[in-house]
Design an enzyme around this catalytic site. Structure first.
Site, PDB file in Angstrom:
ATOM      1  N   LYS A  55      53.756  41.082  42.028  1.00 50.00           N
ATOM      2  CA  LYS A  55      53.424  41.458  40.713  1.00 50.00           C
ATOM      3  C   LYS A  55      54.759  41.967  40.376  1.00 50.00           C
ATOM      4  O   LYS A  55      55.639  42.579  40.851  1.00 50.00           O
ATOM      5  CB  LYS A  55      52.248  42.067  40.103  1.00 50.00           C
ATOM      6  CG  LYS A  55      51.124  41.304  40.458  1.00 50.00           C
ATOM      7  CD  LYS A  55      49.881  42.129  40.527  1.00 50.00           C
ATOM      8  CE  LYS A  55      48.625  40.982  40.638  1.00 50.00           C
ATOM      9  NZ  LYS A  55      47.137  41.935  40.424  1.00 50.00           N
TER      10      LYS A  55
ATOM     11  N   TYR B  49      44.476  34.075  34.537  1.00 52.90           N
ATOM     12  CA  TYR B  49      43.418  34.989  34.706  1.00 52.90           C
ATOM     13  C   TYR B  49      42.368  34.612  33.927  1.00 52.90           C
ATOM     14  O   TYR B  49      41.477  35.671  33.254  1.00 52.90           O
ATOM     15  CB  TYR B  49      44.234  36.547  34.243  1.00 52.90           C
ATOM     16  CG  TYR B  49      44.554  36.914  35.667  1.00 52.90           C
ATOM     17  CD1 TYR B  49      43.964  37.336  36.852  1.00 52.90           C
ATOM     18  CD2 TYR B  49      45.917  37.291  35.401  1.00 52.90           C
ATOM     19  CE1 TYR B  49      44.646  37.727  37.898  1.00 52.90           C
ATOM     20  CE2 TYR B  49      46.534  38.051  36.579  1.00 52.90           C
ATOM     21  CZ  TYR B  49      46.166  38.186  37.730  1.00 52.90           C
ATOM     22  OH  TYR B  49      46.551  38.756  38.741  1.00 52.90           O
TER      23      TYR B  49
ATOM     24  N   ARG C   9      48.437  46.956  49.603  1.00 49.42           N
ATOM     25  CA  ARG C   9      47.912  47.752  48.628  1.00 49.42           C
ATOM     26  C   ARG C   9      47.858  49.290  49.081  1.00 49.42           C
ATOM     27  O   ARG C   9      48.095  50.208  48.603  1.00 49.42           O
ATOM     28  CB  ARG C   9      47.012  47.284  47.740  1.00 49.42           C
ATOM     29  CG  ARG C   9      47.086  46.110  46.919  1.00 49.42           C
ATOM     30  CD  ARG C   9      46.035  45.397  46.345  1.00 49.42           C
ATOM     31  NE  ARG C   9      45.894  44.416  45.350  1.00 49.42           N
ATOM     32  CZ  ARG C   9      45.184  43.569  45.285  1.00 49.42           C
ATOM     33  NH1 ARG C   9      43.804  43.410  45.717  1.00 49.42           N
ATOM     34  NH2 ARG C   9      45.583  42.592  44.191  1.00 49.42           N
TER      35      ARG C   9
ATOM     36  N   ASN D 278      48.793  47.002  41.109  1.00 51.32           N
ATOM     37  CA  ASN D 278      48.471  47.015  42.346  1.00 51.32           C
ATOM     38  C   ASN D 278      49.408  45.893  43.083  1.00 51.32           C
ATOM     39  O   ASN D 278      49.030  45.357  44.166  1.00 51.32           O
ATOM     40  CB  ASN D 278      47.094  46.611  42.710  1.00 51.32           C
ATOM     41  CG  ASN D 278      46.559  45.379  42.027  1.00 51.32           C
ATOM     42  OD1 ASN D 278      47.252  44.545  41.360  1.00 51.32           O
ATOM     43  ND2 ASN D 278      45.274  45.063  42.072  1.00 51.32           N
TER      44      ASN D 278
ATOM     45  N   HIS E  47      49.038  39.795  44.152  1.00 51.18           N
ATOM     46  CA  HIS E  47      48.016  38.688  44.047  1.00 51.18           C
ATOM     47  C   HIS E  47      47.818  37.989  45.093  1.00 51.18           C
ATOM     48  O   HIS E  47      48.692  37.411  45.584  1.00 51.18           O
ATOM     49  CB  HIS E  47      47.928  37.956  42.586  1.00 51.18           C
ATOM     50  CG  HIS E  47      47.195  36.672  42.607  1.00 51.18           C
ATOM     51  ND1 HIS E  47      45.782  36.838  42.189  1.00 51.18           N
ATOM     52  CD2 HIS E  47      47.336  35.652  43.012  1.00 51.18           C
ATOM     53  CE1 HIS E  47      45.337  35.813  42.263  1.00 51.18           C
ATOM     54  NE2 HIS E  47      46.091  34.830  42.673  1.00 51.18           N
TER      55      HIS E  47
ATOM     56  N   GLU F 106      45.526  27.361  41.869  1.00 52.43           N
ATOM     57  CA  GLU F 106      46.647  28.352  41.744  1.00 52.43           C
ATOM     58  C   GLU F 106      48.087  27.942  42.200  1.00 52.43           C
ATOM     59  O   GLU F 106      49.034  28.001  41.418  1.00 52.43           O
ATOM     60  CB  GLU F 106      46.155  29.694  42.157  1.00 52.43           C
ATOM     61  CG  GLU F 106      45.041  30.193  41.276  1.00 52.43           C
ATOM     62  CD  GLU F 106      44.614  31.573  41.984  1.00 52.43           C
ATOM     63  OE1 GLU F 106      45.390  32.242  42.816  1.00 52.43           O
ATOM     64  OE2 GLU F 106      43.463  32.216  41.409  1.00 52.43           O
TER      65      GLU F 106
HETATM   66  P1  ATP Z   1      44.062  39.626  42.307  1.00 47.54           P
HETATM   67  O1  ATP Z   1      43.478  38.659  41.657  1.00 47.54           O
HETATM   68  O2  ATP Z   1      45.433  40.231  41.533  1.00 47.54           O
HETATM   69  O3  ATP Z   1      44.431  39.020  43.649  1.00 47.54           O
HETATM   70  P2  ATP Z   1      41.743  40.874  42.907  1.00 47.54           P
HETATM   71  O4  ATP Z   1      41.350  39.516  43.302  1.00 47.54           O
HETATM   72  O5  ATP Z   1      41.631  41.852  43.968  1.00 47.54           O
HETATM   73  O6  ATP Z   1      43.385  40.694  42.315  1.00 47.54           O
HETATM   74  P3  ATP Z   1      40.525  40.684  40.400  1.00 47.54           P
HETATM   75  O7  ATP Z   1      39.002  41.283  40.119  1.00 47.54           O
HETATM   76  O8  ATP Z   1      40.891  39.240  40.402  1.00 47.54           O
HETATM   77  O9  ATP Z   1      41.027  41.359  41.662  1.00 47.54           O
HETATM   78  O10 ATP Z   1      41.333  41.149  39.341  1.00 47.54           O
HETATM   79  C1  ATP Z   1      42.666  40.817  39.010  1.00 47.54           C
HETATM   80  C2  ATP Z   1      43.627  41.861  38.867  1.00 47.54           C
HETATM   81  O11 ATP Z   1      43.290  42.549  37.295  1.00 47.54           O
HETATM   82  C3  ATP Z   1      43.817  43.043  39.607  1.00 47.54           C
HETATM   83  O12 ATP Z   1      44.330  42.757  40.761  1.00 47.54           O
HETATM   84  C4  ATP Z   1      44.261  44.103  38.894  1.00 47.54           C
HETATM   85  O13 ATP Z   1      45.655  43.909  38.562  1.00 47.54           O
HETATM   86  C5  ATP Z   1      43.409  43.899  37.766  1.00 47.54           C
HETATM   87  N1  ATP Z   1      42.403  44.717  37.566  1.00 47.54           N
HETATM   88  C6  ATP Z   1      41.083  44.509  37.838  1.00 47.54           C
HETATM   89  N2  ATP Z   1      40.309  45.387  37.789  1.00 47.54           N
HETATM   90  C7  ATP Z   1      40.963  46.137  36.727  1.00 47.54           C
HETATM   91  C8  ATP Z   1      40.680  47.393  36.207  1.00 47.54           C
HETATM   92  N3  ATP Z   1      39.417  48.051  36.206  1.00 47.54           N
HETATM   93  N4  ATP Z   1      41.700  48.164  35.609  1.00 47.54           N
HETATM   94  C9  ATP Z   1      42.802  47.611  35.298  1.00 47.54           C
HETATM   95  N5  ATP Z   1      43.052  46.375  36.136  1.00 47.54           N
HETATM   96  C10 ATP Z   1      42.296  45.703  36.763  1.00 47.54           C
HETATM   97 MG    MG Z   2      41.259  37.831  41.945  1.00 50.14          MG
END
Ligand code: ATP
Ligand code: MG
Length: 137
Positions: A9, A49, A102, A112, A115, A126
């Protein structure tokens, strides 16, 4: 063979973590099949997303992902989707285990660093969304 989409990211790119992250996946033994530095258009971030559209953090997530160039990667190998998620660690970097990307390199959920696709189906979807066919080896 299973395929996953991994993306450094904008914060990870800005902080100079690209080499370290690629290196962790290479050392694990997965095969890199696609790689590019890319400024993500807003429409693509929204498509990627779309399942999170109802979340309160969605607008800030779209701003974050489009705030600077990302590094897009496609990785291939048996069990690569689940293994990549393990290498990456929990969504909240404060909950992520030390030794994960992370866990070692981030502190905020909203910054974080990386992805990874959450299922083999999404790995395919994707990869096709972020790469044109001619960009993959
Ligand atoms: P990614 O899809 O990026 O690999 P993930 O699968 O661990 O991450 P998801 O639930 O898919 O988590 O959320 C996608 C992204 O949205 C997270 O990686 C983070 O950058 C952001 N995100 C998720 N929850 C929050 C939150 N509570 N506050 C801010 N940003 C969030
Ligand atoms: Mg995710």
């Amino acid at each position: 063979v299973e395929q996953t989409y991994v993306m450094v990211k904008p914060d990870g790119v800005q902080r100079g973590l690209v080499g370290e992250i690629i290196s962790r996946f290479e050392r694990k033994g997965f095969k890199l099949t696609g790689l590019k530095l890319f400024q993500c258009p807003k429409e693509l971030a929204e498509e990627h997303y779309k399942d999170l559209k109802a979340k309160a953090f969605y607008p800030s997530l779209i701003d974050y992902i489009t705030s600077g160039p990302v590094v897009c990667m496609a990785w291939e190998g048996v069990g690569v989707v689940a293994s990549a998620r393990k290498l990456i660690g929990s969504t909240d970097p404060l909950q992520a285990e030390p030794g994960t990307i992370r866990g070692d390199l981030a502190v905020q959920t909203g910054r974080n660093v990386i992805h990874g696709s959450d299922s083999p189906e999404n790995g395919k979807r994707e990869t096709a969304l972020w790469f044109k066919e001619g960009e993959l080896c």
